[in-house]
Design an enzyme around this catalytic site. Structure first.
Site, PDB file in Angstrom:
ATOM      1  CE  LYS A  31      34.456  51.394  42.874  1.00  0.00           C
ATOM      2  NZ  LYS A  31      35.065  50.215  42.229  1.00  0.00           N
ATOM      3  CG  ASN A  32      35.096  47.917  45.476  1.00  0.00           C
ATOM      4  OD1 ASN A  32      34.786  48.359  44.362  1.00  0.00           O
ATOM      5  ND2 ASN A  32      36.299  48.096  46.011  1.00  0.00           N
ATOM      6  CB  CYS A 125      42.489  48.261  34.544  1.00  0.00           C
ATOM      7  SG  CYS A 125      43.045  48.134  36.224  1.00  0.00           S
ATOM      8  NE  ARG A 130      42.622  45.250  39.159  1.00  0.00           N
ATOM      9  CZ  ARG A 130      41.640  46.066  39.510  1.00  0.00           C
ATOM     10  NH1 ARG A 130      41.353  47.103  38.800  1.00  0.00           N
ATOM     11  NH2 ARG A 130      40.934  45.824  40.594  1.00  0.00           N
ATOM     12  CG  ASP A 315      40.535  50.707  46.370  1.00  0.00           C
ATOM     13  OD1 ASP A 315      41.416  50.512  45.514  1.00  0.00           O
ATOM     14  OD2 ASP A 315      39.468  50.046  46.412  1.00  0.00           O
ATOM     15  NE  ARG A 407      35.654  52.492  37.213  1.00  0.00           N
ATOM     16  CZ  ARG A 407      36.685  51.992  37.892  1.00  0.00           C
ATOM     17  NH1 ARG A 407      37.885  52.449  37.732  1.00  0.00           N
ATOM     18  NH2 ARG A 407      36.504  50.992  38.733  1.00  0.00           N
TER      19      ARG A 407
HETATM   20  C1  UD1 Z   1      39.177  44.720  44.529  1.00  0.00           C
HETATM   21  C2  UD1 Z   1      38.508  46.065  44.519  1.00  0.00           C
HETATM   22  C3  UD1 Z   1      39.512  47.170  44.265  1.00  0.00           C
HETATM   23  C4  UD1 Z   1      40.655  47.080  45.250  1.00  0.00           C
HETATM   24  C5  UD1 Z   1      41.247  45.689  45.284  1.00  0.00           C
HETATM   25  C6  UD1 Z   1      42.289  45.500  46.377  1.00  0.00           C
HETATM   26  C7  UD1 Z   1      36.318  45.456  43.675  1.00  0.00           C
HETATM   27  C8  UD1 Z   1      35.322  45.583  42.582  1.00  0.00           C
HETATM   28  N1  UD1 Z   1      37.493  46.056  43.471  1.00  0.00           N
HETATM   29  O1  UD1 Z   1      39.719  44.505  43.229  1.00  0.00           O
HETATM   30  O2  UD1 Z   1      38.844  48.425  44.401  1.00  0.00           O
HETATM   31  O3  UD1 Z   1      41.670  48.003  44.888  1.00  0.00           O
HETATM   32  O4  UD1 Z   1      40.206  44.719  45.519  1.00  0.00           O
HETATM   33  O5  UD1 Z   1      41.759  45.836  47.617  1.00  0.00           O
HETATM   34  O6  UD1 Z   1      36.041  44.894  44.711  1.00  0.00           O
HETATM   35  N2  UD1 Z   1      45.573  38.955  41.499  1.00  0.00           N
HETATM   36  C9  UD1 Z   1      46.211  37.915  40.855  1.00  0.00           C
HETATM   37  N3  UD1 Z   1      45.440  36.896  40.356  1.00  0.00           N
HETATM   38  C10 UD1 Z   1      44.076  36.859  40.492  1.00  0.00           C
HETATM   39  C11 UD1 Z   1      43.441  37.933  41.168  1.00  0.00           C
HETATM   40  C12 UD1 Z   1      44.217  38.963  41.656  1.00  0.00           C
HETATM   41  O7  UD1 Z   1      47.426  37.917  40.715  1.00  0.00           O
HETATM   42  O8  UD1 Z   1      43.447  35.913  40.024  1.00  0.00           O
HETATM   43  C13 UD1 Z   1      46.393  40.084  42.024  1.00  0.00           C
HETATM   44  C14 UD1 Z   1      46.033  41.419  41.346  1.00  0.00           C
HETATM   45  O9  UD1 Z   1      46.691  41.566  40.114  1.00  0.00           O
HETATM   46  C15 UD1 Z   1      46.473  42.418  42.392  1.00  0.00           C
HETATM   47  C16 UD1 Z   1      46.199  41.684  43.712  1.00  0.00           C
HETATM   48  O10 UD1 Z   1      46.048  40.300  43.380  1.00  0.00           O
HETATM   49  O11 UD1 Z   1      47.849  42.675  42.272  1.00  0.00           O
HETATM   50  C17 UD1 Z   1      44.949  42.158  44.415  1.00  0.00           C
HETATM   51  O12 UD1 Z   1      43.851  42.055  43.544  1.00  0.00           O
HETATM   52  P1  UD1 Z   1      42.378  41.704  44.031  1.00  0.00           P
HETATM   53  O13 UD1 Z   1      42.335  41.655  45.534  1.00  0.00           O
HETATM   54  O14 UD1 Z   1      41.883  40.532  43.278  1.00  0.00           O
HETATM   55  O15 UD1 Z   1      41.599  42.992  43.541  1.00  0.00           O
HETATM   56  P2  UD1 Z   1      40.189  43.043  42.806  1.00  0.00           P
HETATM   57  O16 UD1 Z   1      39.262  42.044  43.372  1.00  0.00           O
HETATM   58  O17 UD1 Z   1      40.390  43.071  41.348  1.00  0.00           O
END
Ligand code: UD1
Length: 434
Positions: A31-32, A125, A130, A315, A407
């Site tokens: 999915k990701n 979410c 996030r 995850d 999802r």
């Molecule tokens: C992706 C995955 C999700 C997985 C996560 C962590 C997808 C579509 N989803 O989510 O399934 O659980 O990686 O492995 O690929 N953060 C910030 N600022 C930012 C971006 C992130 O503070 O600009 C923080 C987030 O709030 C969170 C942490 O970084 O606490 C990790 O998030 P991130 O690795 O970005 O996850 P996603 O890409 O949203």
């Protein structure tokens, strides 16, 4: 039959637990990976064909986001064909982006291709706030002017073309790494992303971009170097197997003490999951290059801390918590990635689990059995944990909130029924009448 009172009036999953499982499960595409790769198709003004695409509502939502930008999409079985020749607008609609956080990642490819993008902030979410500050700061480092007005991120590039730059991510965010890697593929000059996320899906996205002609080195390590090229070309690309779906089925074997095989998988992508399953009393052996067999011997407690890859995946946290509820001894889970990812605890406790939460730690004391109960899924992986607990529990479990499950799990019930699980989806009307 009694159904739990919740605001959710959708279908429910009725699981009769305690039945051993056996056989083989086919693992779908990741999915990701697909979500990021769909965003990356915007980089290429031509046809892109994606294979091994799972059947998920998240993918349908991403289709809608891309269609709202004028992209023409054909979806046949596990194959998606995206005609990205014409992008009619650089504005993504809030109603769609707010439903699928990953659709925010299109900001990188849109701004790289068009020099401008308007993408709503996706908002928080179920599992945490996030923010997207790392995405925004990275785009600024590549020369974009970014401002946030009325909840919409406006990114504009003077002269129309991003410029390569050095980016250090304060945290190895998967989404920020992907957004910025996409943006840099068409930038003028070289970009280096340090402290990049190393998840397999980041490497899959890089391989997809390379197949379109991008110059990317180091994806899958913590330093990614991208040399911008003027344009990218059409591609036909197969998505990697979903390591989280694979891990979920391995836990299904461990929690029900049933021998199962799964595949195709890339076993290296599952290293932390396999290490923990072995610590918890299961043998996991490779069969050929891309299949795994789980042979459970017992269920023993262990400790887990979620971390960015190659650490233990957040995850898989909820699914392992379900397994720990029935494992002998005390286990501790420390969730370091998301601040609100323990909402499944209350539901597992309804089934008889003994779990205490202190801050980001959960202490799980193994109990001899769980008993089926009506439970509510609060997020995608929480829903998988409740299904797993239901498979092992005595009696009937009724899981509500299936829109979370849909999802991210491709035909979960059919796959579980194929290995002997007793479960069925009951439409809202049926269980209201029952
Ligand atoms: C992706 C995955 C999700 C997985 C996560 C962590 C997808 C579509 N989803 O989510 O399934 O659980 O990686 O492995 O690929 N953060 C910030 N600022 C930012 C971006 C992130 O503070 O600009 C923080 C987030 O709030 C969170 C942490 O970084 O606490 C990790 O998030 P991130 O690795 O970005 O996850 P996603 O890409 O949203």
């Amino acid at each position: 039959m009694q159904s739990v009172e919740t605001p959710d009036s959708g279908p429910t999953l009725h699981i009769v637990g305690g039945h051993p499982l056996s056989g083989h499960v086919k693992i779908s595409g990741a999915k990701n990976s697909v979500l990021a790769i769909m965003a990356a198709t915007l980089l290429c003004p031509d046809d892109c064909v994606l294979r091994n695409v799972p059947n998920l509502t998240d993918i349908q939502r991403m289709n809608q986001v891309l269609e709202s930008l004028g992209i023409k999409i054909q979806h046949e079985g596990d194959r998606l064909t995206l005609d990205t020749r014409h992008i009619s607008t650089s504005k993504a609609p809030y109603e769609l982006v707010s439903k699928l956080r990953a659709s925010f990642f299109i900001i990188g490819s849109l701004v790289a291709r068009l020099g401008t993008a308007r993408v709503p902030l996706p908002g928080g979410c179920a599992i945490g706030a996030r923010p997207v500050d790392l995405h925004v700061r990275g785009l600024q480092a590549l020369g974009a002017h970014v401002r946030i007005e009325h909840g919409i991120v406006h990114a504009d590039v003077p002269g129309g073309r991003l410029k390569g730059g050095n980016i250090y991510l304060d945290y190895p965010s998967v989404g920020a790494t992907e957004t910025l890697m996409m943006a840099a593929t068409l930038a003028d000059g070289e970009t280096i992303i340090e402290n990049a996320a190393q998840e397999p899906e980041v490497a899959d996205l890089a391989n997809f971009c390379r197949a379109m002609g991008a110059k990317i080195r180091g994806a899958g390590t913590n330093t990614i170097t991208i040399s911008g090229v003027p344009y990218l070309h059409s591609v036909d690309y197969a998505i990697i197997p979903d390591r989280i779906e694979a891990g979920t089925f391995l836990v299904a074997g461990a929690i029900t003490q049933s021998e199962l095989t799964i595949g195709p998988v890339i076993p290296d992508h599952l290293s932390p999951v396999l290490a923990k399953l072995r610590e918890m009393g299961s043998d996991v052996v490779a069969e050929g290059l891309n299949q795994l067999r789980i042979i459970p011997n017992c269920r023993k407690a262990t400790d887990i801390e979620t971390l960015p890859y190659p650490g233990f995946p957040t995850d898989m946290q909820a699914q392992f918590m379900a397994l720990m509820t029935l494992s002998e001894g005390n286990s501790v889970i420390t969730e370091t990635v998301f601040e609100n990812r323990m909402r499944h605890v209350a539901e597992l406790v309804r089934m008889g689990a003994d779990i205490r939460v202190k801050g980001q730690n959960a202490i799980i004391k193994g109990v001899p059995f769980l008993s089926g109960a009506p439970v509510l899924a609060t997020d995608l992986r929480a829903s998988a944990a409740l299904v797993l607990a239901g498979l092992a529990a005595n009696g009937k479990t009724i899981v509500k909130g299936l829109h979370h499950l849909d999802r991210g799990y491709d035909n979960l019930e059919t796959k579980l029924q194929g290995i002997g699980a007793k479960l069925e989806r009951v439409a809202a009307l049926d269980h209201a009448e029952a």
